[in-house]
Each structure stands twice: as C-alpha cells, then as structure tokens.
Write an enzyme that holds these catalytic residues in place. Structure first.
Site, mmCIF file in Angstrom:
data_model
loop_
_atom_site.group_PDB
_atom_site.id
_atom_site.type_symbol
_atom_site.label_atom_id
_atom_site.label_comp_id
_atom_site.label_asym_id
_atom_site.label_seq_id
_atom_site.Cartn_x
_atom_site.Cartn_y
_atom_site.Cartn_z
ATOM 1 N N ARG A 169 -14.919 -2.148 21.161
ATOM 2 C CA ARG A 169 -14.113 -2.629 22.288
ATOM 3 C C ARG A 169 -14.109 -4.147 22.333
ATOM 4 O O ARG A 169 -15.140 -4.772 22.129
ATOM 5 C CB ARG A 169 -14.676 -2.078 23.604
ATOM 6 C CG ARG A 169 -14.597 -0.566 23.606
ATOM 7 C CD ARG A 169 -14.976 0.031 24.934
ATOM 8 N NE ARG A 169 -14.933 1.484 24.820
ATOM 9 C CZ ARG A 169 -15.302 2.326 25.767
ATOM 10 N NH1 ARG A 169 -15.742 1.845 26.913
ATOM 11 N NH2 ARG A 169 -15.228 3.619 25.577
ATOM 12 N N ARG A 190 -23.204 -4.264 27.119
ATOM 13 C CA ARG A 190 -21.779 -4.463 26.860
ATOM 14 C C ARG A 190 -21.593 -5.114 25.502
ATOM 15 O O ARG A 190 -21.635 -6.333 25.366
ATOM 16 C CB ARG A 190 -21.175 -5.333 27.976
ATOM 17 C CG ARG A 190 -19.646 -5.367 28.000
ATOM 18 C CD ARG A 190 -19.118 -6.154 29.184
ATOM 19 N NE ARG A 190 -19.526 -5.604 30.459
ATOM 20 C CZ ARG A 190 -18.890 -4.591 31.069
ATOM 21 N NH1 ARG A 190 -17.813 -4.051 30.532
ATOM 22 N NH2 ARG A 190 -19.325 -4.136 32.220
ATOM 23 N N GLU A 225 -23.493 2.492 34.793
ATOM 24 C CA GLU A 225 -22.731 3.581 34.160
ATOM 25 C C GLU A 225 -23.253 3.877 32.757
ATOM 26 O O GLU A 225 -23.444 2.985 31.936
ATOM 27 C CB GLU A 225 -21.253 3.178 34.080
ATOM 28 C CG GLU A 225 -20.410 4.232 33.396
ATOM 29 C CD GLU A 225 -18.954 3.793 33.227
ATOM 30 O OE1 GLU A 225 -18.514 2.900 33.975
ATOM 31 O OE2 GLU A 225 -18.286 4.350 32.342
ATOM 32 N N SER A 270 -19.005 8.740 31.535
ATOM 33 C CA SER A 270 -17.823 8.872 32.363
ATOM 34 C C SER A 270 -17.170 10.183 31.953
ATOM 35 O O SER A 270 -16.854 10.363 30.780
ATOM 36 C CB SER A 270 -16.907 7.688 32.085
ATOM 37 O OG SER A 270 -15.877 7.653 33.026
ATOM 38 N N ARG A 283 -26.810 2.200 25.810
ATOM 39 C CA ARG A 283 -27.245 2.107 27.208
ATOM 40 C C ARG A 283 -28.410 3.059 27.464
ATOM 41 O O ARG A 283 -29.283 2.773 28.282
ATOM 42 C CB ARG A 283 -26.077 2.404 28.158
ATOM 43 C CG ARG A 283 -25.054 1.272 28.158
ATOM 44 C CD ARG A 283 -23.940 1.452 29.159
ATOM 45 N NE ARG A 283 -23.019 0.309 29.101
ATOM 46 C CZ ARG A 283 -22.004 0.113 29.943
ATOM 47 N NH1 ARG A 283 -21.778 1.001 30.905
ATOM 48 N NH2 ARG A 283 -21.229 -0.947 29.817
#
Length: 424
Positions: free
Chosen positions: A264, A279, A351, A354, A393
């Site tokens: 990403r 991230r 988070e 999802s 994560r």
RNA sequence: GGAGAGGUGGCAGAGUGGUCGAAUGCACUCGACUUGAAAUCGAGAGAAUCGAAAGAUUCCGGGGGUUCGAAUCCCCCCCUCUCCGCCA
C-alpha cells in the site's frame, strides 16, 4: 456497483439509503440512463429493420433472384440508409454508456439496513470486548524499540534497500512472522477455509471489480508498463478468481484463506504511525474470503468475524469488536466489523482486522454469478472478506503484550510449538 | 524473445458468407418406465438489456473493417497451448 435497475425503480428510496453515508448526487446518472435508453430504443428499431432486409435478401437470392433485380436494389439502398444512420447513432450511444458506467463505478455500496448511521470514526459502535485480563499492567517498550534492541527488526537498513515504511525481519523475528502465518493458516484451514496462494500482481479489471479502482488509484503501487498493480490485499486476487464466472448454487459457499504480502502506498498518511510495524508499504496478511448465497450472507459474516477473533483468542491478545458506522464504511462494504487489538505502546486498541460484507456490490462489478439448478437466469453471489489477521500488527501486539520486565518476551502458548521455544 | 496452433453456450466440442443463438455429447429440468433408484426413452432448457406481456436488440476472446447480410473474410490487440531460446 450499485444496481441501476433498483435506482431507476425507486430513486427516492435509493438515495435515502445511500445518503446515510454522505451526500451523493444521483441525478446525472438518472439522466444519462434515460438518454441512453431512448437512444437504445431508436437504435434497436433500426437494427431490427436492417435484420429483416438482410433476411429477405438472403431468401430471394437463394431462391434464384439476381442481385441486380430492381427490388433487391431498393432493399439494398434502404439498408445502406439505415447503416448510415446507425453509424451516426453508435458513437453517441457508446459515449453515453461509457459515461454512465464511469459514474456508476464511483458510487459506493449501499449500507445494509443494520449498519449504524454516523458521520465518522467517532460514531462507530463497540460491540464487545475480550481478554481485559490479559492487558499488561506494567509499562513496556514499544515493539520497534524492543525489536531493534533484540536485533529482530531492522527499519534503518530497510530504508536503504527500499524506503521508509519498510521492515526487515531478522532471525527470531523472521521465525516469529512465519510462525504467526502458519498458526493463522492452520486455524483457518481447520475452520473450513481452503488455502490459496494467488498472484500478487493483479490487473486493472480485478482492482475495479473489488472496488479499489477507479477511485483509489493513488493507494496502490502500479507497474505501468504491464497494466499490473501490486495487490493491496488478498481480497482482490482471491475474489477475482471467480470473476466472470457462473457458478452452480451447489458450489456455494466457497471459503478461501490466503497468506500474501500486501502493498500500500499509504498516500496521505504522512507523519502517522511512522515507527514500527503498524503502517508499512509492504506487510503480510492472512485473508479470509467467502463467496456465498445471498440468503446466508449475514450469518456468514458473523461466522467470518468469529473466525478472525479465534486467532486473537488463540494468542490471548485483548481486543474489542467495533461495528463501523455508515460514515466510516469502506467504499465497497455494506456492513463491516473491525477487530482492534490492545497495543500497550499506544495505550489503546488498534485495528488488526476488518471484516466486511459487500453484498452483491463486488459480484456485480466483477460479474460473479451463480445458477440455481433448474431455475432460469442467474443471481449475483455475495462476497465477504476479513483479515485473519494482519501479521505485522499481530507481531507488534505479541511483542508488546507479552513483554516481561527483563525485556524478554514470553511467547503465547499457541505459538510455542511453532517456534520450539518459550522465550524470545 | 523467435516459430507454429488455437480461443464457440455451465463444461467438452462441431460449424468457413444468408433460415446459426449455433449440431452433438456431458451436466441440468420435467415426464414415462420402476416399489424406489440406476439405466433407458420422450420433451424442455443459454446469457444480458429494454418491456406488464407479446416481442425486440445484443452476445461465438476484445476492438476496428468489408458486405444488404459475418462465428465464418480482412486488420490490430489480448490470452492459452506446442516447439526453440533464456531463466528460478
């Protein structure tokens, strides 16, 4: 893609539902649709006449008529007239269709009835919490400091190799990553998911089908020379495995789990989560993807969330389940639950998964249909997916939540067999 | 990268200018036979769009062209397969 027919039939109701997300102007779509259909009527009538002429001439000629007969000549001239008119109509019709399609592709999915209405993050609803008792009482090092101290994470050298927001895992760090992946896959396979390892370079059509394109092009890395993009999530390649297919109803439900790297660009997140594993431009994820019968998609969604939760429970990591409100819902989603893991360095939940139900939104964009045996016609499947889980994560959460006073990490019991040790 | 072959309905596979949305087989649906099933026989049945329906249009990898008429002829592109080269 939204259902144009549904919009046309009851624009009022449609925009009410859509406007729970934000404000969208559907008028241009309705107008284009109207023009397009008028033109289509005109066009198809001309075409019908032209088809008749072609058929008649064929019959006459086979019956022995001469192509130079006056009667045939007249017909031919009429057909040529029609052809000329059609040639004028067609570019218009194509343009209208393309414009309509482009507009439709930018409209997000309708939120499902049960999705709470809200403007943004602050209106999300906490559904439940799990594992409060595992929240560490002492203040620990953030995972990146711990990881660098132990020599298992290296960000600095990764910047030299690539850029910032990349990591290299070393020694026990690499082993821990593999152990997490293996643990997650083992669990999900046991839960009934069929593992796939899909391509992670994917084409424009695939990204369009799942909804990342056309609106979010700046979020993905692109190989311009080849019309290929780096996959931002396995959701894209795995869902697209079935693009433009007509499945048998008996094939459903289809469950897949997939471990893939994800890429990403994180455009617009400058300054946010600049340190650590939270991230990154490249990270690993185990993804769960389901293609199901529309009637079952709600239950399937609940089960999907439980499958993702099972990983956190297996690792005894404290987390909570959030239901996203309409304002915070992803573009393609109708309903979405986020799992947030406790991250001691941040002092809050972050988070880690999802889990979304897309209803038929992606299926319509990608034309993924199924056929009920003995019934006429086809229906769109419902697609769902969720992280099970984001591996980086998860590692961050393990390092921080399992840290001991002496700076070592006592590994979660579930991981110990995978690593052959208790302490990191 | 070079040479050749090919892309047709859910699948397999015929079809080289007109009545082809497309033979045939498998799978599917209904019926007959059967206590039931299998096998067999008969009938039906592609998808999308518009339409209340009748029906109309579109669809033979994608895009353009020739023709009154294209799955069929011509051009471009994509993909798959085989051989050669290169390579993990």
């Amino acid at each position: 893609m939204i259902d144009l027919k549904q919009l046309r039939d009851d624009p009022q109701k449609f925009s009410e539902r859509l406007n729970r997300r934000g404000s969208y102007n559907l008028q241009p779509i309705l107008e284009l649709d109207h023009q397009q259909r008028q033109l289509e009527v005109e066009r198809s009538q001309l075409q019908a006449r032209s088809n008749v002429i072609g058929k008649v001439m064929g019959e006459r000629i086979r019956a022995g008529a001469h192509p130079q007969d006056p009667e045939l000549k007249d017909l031919r001239e009429e057909a040529n007239q029609i052809k000329a008119t059609l040639a004028e109509l067609e570019p218009k019709s194509k343009e209208l269709k393309a414009n309509l399609e482009n507009l439709l592709l930018t409209i997000p999915n309708l939120p499902s009835e049960s999705t709470p209405t809200g403007k943004g993050e602050e209106d999300n609803v906490e559904v439940r919490r799990w594992g409060d008792e595992y929240i560490p009482q002492t203040v620990n090092l953030p995972h990146w400091e711990l990881g660098e101290k132990q020599g298992i994470l290296n960000f600095e050298r990764s910047g030299k190799v690539a850029q910032s927001r990349f990591v290299t895992l070393i020694g026990a760090g690499a082993a821990l990553e593999r152990a997490l992946i293996q643990f997650m896959l083992d669990q999900q396979i046991a839960a009934g998911y069929v593992e796939v390892i899909p391509p992670v370079l994917i084409n424009t059509q695939s990204l369009t089908a799942t909804g990342q394109l056309p609106k979010f092009a700046e979020e993905s890395f692109q190989c311009k020379q080849d019309d290929l993009w780096l996959s931002p999530t396995a959701e894209v390649p795995v869902t697209n495995l079935y693009r433009e297919e007509v499945l048998a109803a008996s094939d459903l439900p289809i469950y897949h789990c997939a471990y893939t790297p994800c890429f990403r660009r994180e455009a617009g997140s400058y300054g946010r989560d600049t340190r650590g594993l939270i991230r990154l431009h490249q990270f690993n994820k185990v993804e769960l993807v389901k293609l199901v019968h529309p009637q079952t998609s709600e239950q399937e969604h609940q089960m999907l969330v439980q499958n993702a939760e099972a990983i956190l429970q297996g690792l005894k990591l404290p987390y909570r389940v959030i239901e996203l409100c309409t304002g915070d819902l992803g573009f393609a989603a109708a309903k979405c639950y986020d799992l947030e893991v406790w991250l001691p360095s941040a002092g809050k939940y972050r988070e880690i998964s999802s889990c979304s139900n897309f209803d038929d939104f992606q299926a319509r964009r990608g034309s993924i249909r199924f056929k009920e045996a003995g019934q006429k016609g086809t229906q769109f499947v419902h697609t769902l997916n969720g992280s099970g889980l984001a591996v980086g994560r998860t590692m961050a959460a393990v390092l921080e939540n399992y840290q001991q006073a002496d700076g070592t990490v006592r590994l979660p019991e579930a991981l110990q067999p995978y690593l052959g040790r208790e302490i990191l």
